[in-house]
Design an enzyme around this catalytic site. Structure first.
Site, PDB file in Angstrom:
ATOM      1  N   LYS A  47      11.265 -17.809  87.965  1.00 21.49           N
ATOM      2  CA  LYS A  47      12.258 -18.358  87.041  1.00 21.49           C
ATOM      3  C   LYS A  47      13.189 -19.370  87.703  1.00 21.49           C
ATOM      4  O   LYS A  47      13.749 -20.245  87.027  1.00 21.49           O
ATOM      5  CB  LYS A  47      13.084 -17.224  86.436  1.00 21.49           C
ATOM      6  CG  LYS A  47      12.332 -16.301  85.495  1.00 21.49           C
ATOM      7  CD  LYS A  47      12.127 -16.934  84.141  1.00 21.49           C
ATOM      8  CE  LYS A  47      11.614 -15.937  83.120  1.00 21.49           C
ATOM      9  NZ  LYS A  47      11.499 -16.521  81.768  1.00 21.49           N
ATOM     10  N   SER A  98      17.057 -11.015  80.091  1.00 19.68           N
ATOM     11  CA  SER A  98      17.075  -9.614  80.525  1.00 19.68           C
ATOM     12  C   SER A  98      17.230  -9.483  82.021  1.00 19.68           C
ATOM     13  O   SER A  98      17.373  -8.378  82.526  1.00 19.68           O
ATOM     14  CB  SER A  98      15.785  -8.910  80.073  1.00 19.68           C
ATOM     15  OG  SER A  98      14.659  -9.505  80.684  1.00 19.68           O
TER      16      SER A  98
END
Length: 449
Positions: A55, A90
């Site tokens: 990410k 999350s």
């Protein structure tokens, strides 16, 4: 068809994020995993990336792009140069945005569902971001409200084109690293056989073809041979697999890209089957899968590449995800998170074997053919020893399968008790008797820094 990003965008993202300290993560191989799966497996270790997952690539590309936009805009002000960012996540994207915001000198506000793993929340705060908690179903609305309140730029975890482009750099790196590893293997084999021949006959051995041809030597008019036959990519919101599929298919259209998804959150698989974008089934909640990084679904920007460029999506059961994750922990000594274990479970699955059956794989030249049963009874009835018989057909090589280990932000205290109830191997794994005695403890081979 045009997508929200192109190969050029992905290549530009690779250059853009480099100054911010992101790693070229290693590719790891394991004899043990090859034997269990029946393939040549190459694991792209994004757990070693900044913030512990892939990410960081997309988040850094997005924040660095804001830097470029403010620099090029006429009359740019300090306010535009340090525009705050906001997102909902999350955990892995949350940490990535917090890291990227700090690296580009801007503030970050992260909306996290209240069921996000505590280690990911703490790590996000550790990078200097402000974390706000909300109900899992409300995070998109809460993010939009926070952005309006703070005057912040929203960076969506998977739909933002800048994020998709950044995630696509995983595939570019992986394919280059596997190509280099295969060339090194072929050269080593050639040198070893040349030495044996020289010792036997005292003359230089003539070269012969290997199972890998460097793309630069491919004949004009023919598609270059891809380093991998298939790349297995975990699927959640689709940013990673979209970027990877665009990169892979732009370079090698015949190469396969396969998604791996929890059966409990199977919107991508059902969308592929229906030919239209579908959400998760009514009543399905994010608590249904241990793969917390994949508790999202495809969107309008990620669905078209998945629809057109991803060859199949394999769904995996929870017990197989846990078993595969534990297997990597125990045998490869890599503490991946269950979202990465989804791809490993796919590697072992019969579903992937069925997908690979139609591939035209070359003859085996590097000793990578699947080991079949050996006969100790001599030649078939009616054939004498030493008789010429029909020419032996060269065994096909094993399929070369890349697996993206997407992250390593695992909560060991939570996972270890779950491992105790998981089966020893995920479904489809085929351990041979006495395999441990034959291989011992496999040491991963690493390609890249």
């Amino acid at each position: 068809m045009a997508y929200v990003v192109s190969l050029r965008d992905i290549e530009a993202a690779r250059v853009r994020i480099k100054p911010y300290g992101l790693h070229e993560t290693p590719v790891v191989t394991s004899e043990w995993m090859d034997e269990l799966s029946g393939h040549q497996a190459f694991f792209k270790c994004e757990l070693f990336q900044k913030t512990g997952s892939f990410k960081a690539r997309g988040a850094t590309n997005a924040c660095a792009s804001l830097e470029e936009s403010s620099a090029s805009a006429a009359g740019g002000s300090p306010r535009s140069a340090n525009l705050p960012v906001c997102t909902h996540s999350s955990g892995n994207h949350a940490q990535a945005i917090a890291f990227a915001a700090r690296a580009t000198n801007r503030k970050a506000t992260i909306i996290m569902p209240d069921n996000a793993p505590l280690p990911k929340r703490r790590a996000t705060e550790g990078y200097g971001a402000c974390v706000r908690l909300c109900a899992p179903a409300d995070r998109a609305r809460a993010c939009a409200a926070a952005a309006r309140e703070l005057g912040a730029q929203v960076v969506h975890p998977s739909e933002d084109p800048r994020v998709i482009a950044g995630q696509g750099t995983v595939a570019l790196e992986c394919l280059e690293q596997v190509a280099a590893l295969l060339e090194a293997r072929a050269l080593s084999e050639e040198e070893a056989e040349a030495g044996q021949a020289a010792a036997a006959v005292g003359s230089k051995r003539k070269g012969r073809p290997t199972s890998w041809t460097c793309p630069q030597t491919s004949q004009e008019g023919q598609e270059e041979e891809a380093p991998l036959d298939v790349l297995v990519v975990p699927v959640g919101g689709g940013g990673l697999i979209s970027g990877c599929a665009i990169a892979c298919k732009a370079k090698w259209p015949s190469m396969l890209v396969v998604g791996a998804e929890p059966a409990a959150m199977d919107d991508a698989a059902r969308s592929k089957k229906a030919g239209e974008l579908l959400g998760n089934e009514p009543g399905v909640t994010s608590s249904y899968t241990v793969a917390d990084g994949l508790r999202t679904q495809l969107g309008p920007n990620t669905w078209p590449p998945v629809r057109d460029l991803v060859d199949a999506v394999v769904t995996l059961e929870e017990e197989d995800i846990l078993s595969a994750t534990r297997l990597v922990w125990s045998r490869m000594k890599l503490q991946i998170e269950p979202s990465a274990g989804v791809g490993v479970a796919c590697l072992m699955s019969d579903d992937l074997r069925k997908i690979l059956q139609g591939l035209a794989l070359g003859a085996d030249d590097l000793g990578t053919a699947a080991a079949g049963p050996k006969s100790e009874k001599g030649p078939p009835v009616g054939e004498e020893r030493g008789s010429p018989g029909p020419p032996a057909e060269q065994p096909r090589r094993k399929a070369r399968v890349g697996v993206v280990l997407c992250g390593g932000n695992a909560d060991a205290a939570e996972l270890v008790p779950l491992f105790a109830s998981a089966p020893k191997f995920p479904k489809g794994a085929a351990p041979r008797q006495n395999l441990e005695l034959e291989l011992g403890l496999p040491q991963p081979h690493m390609a890249g820094p």
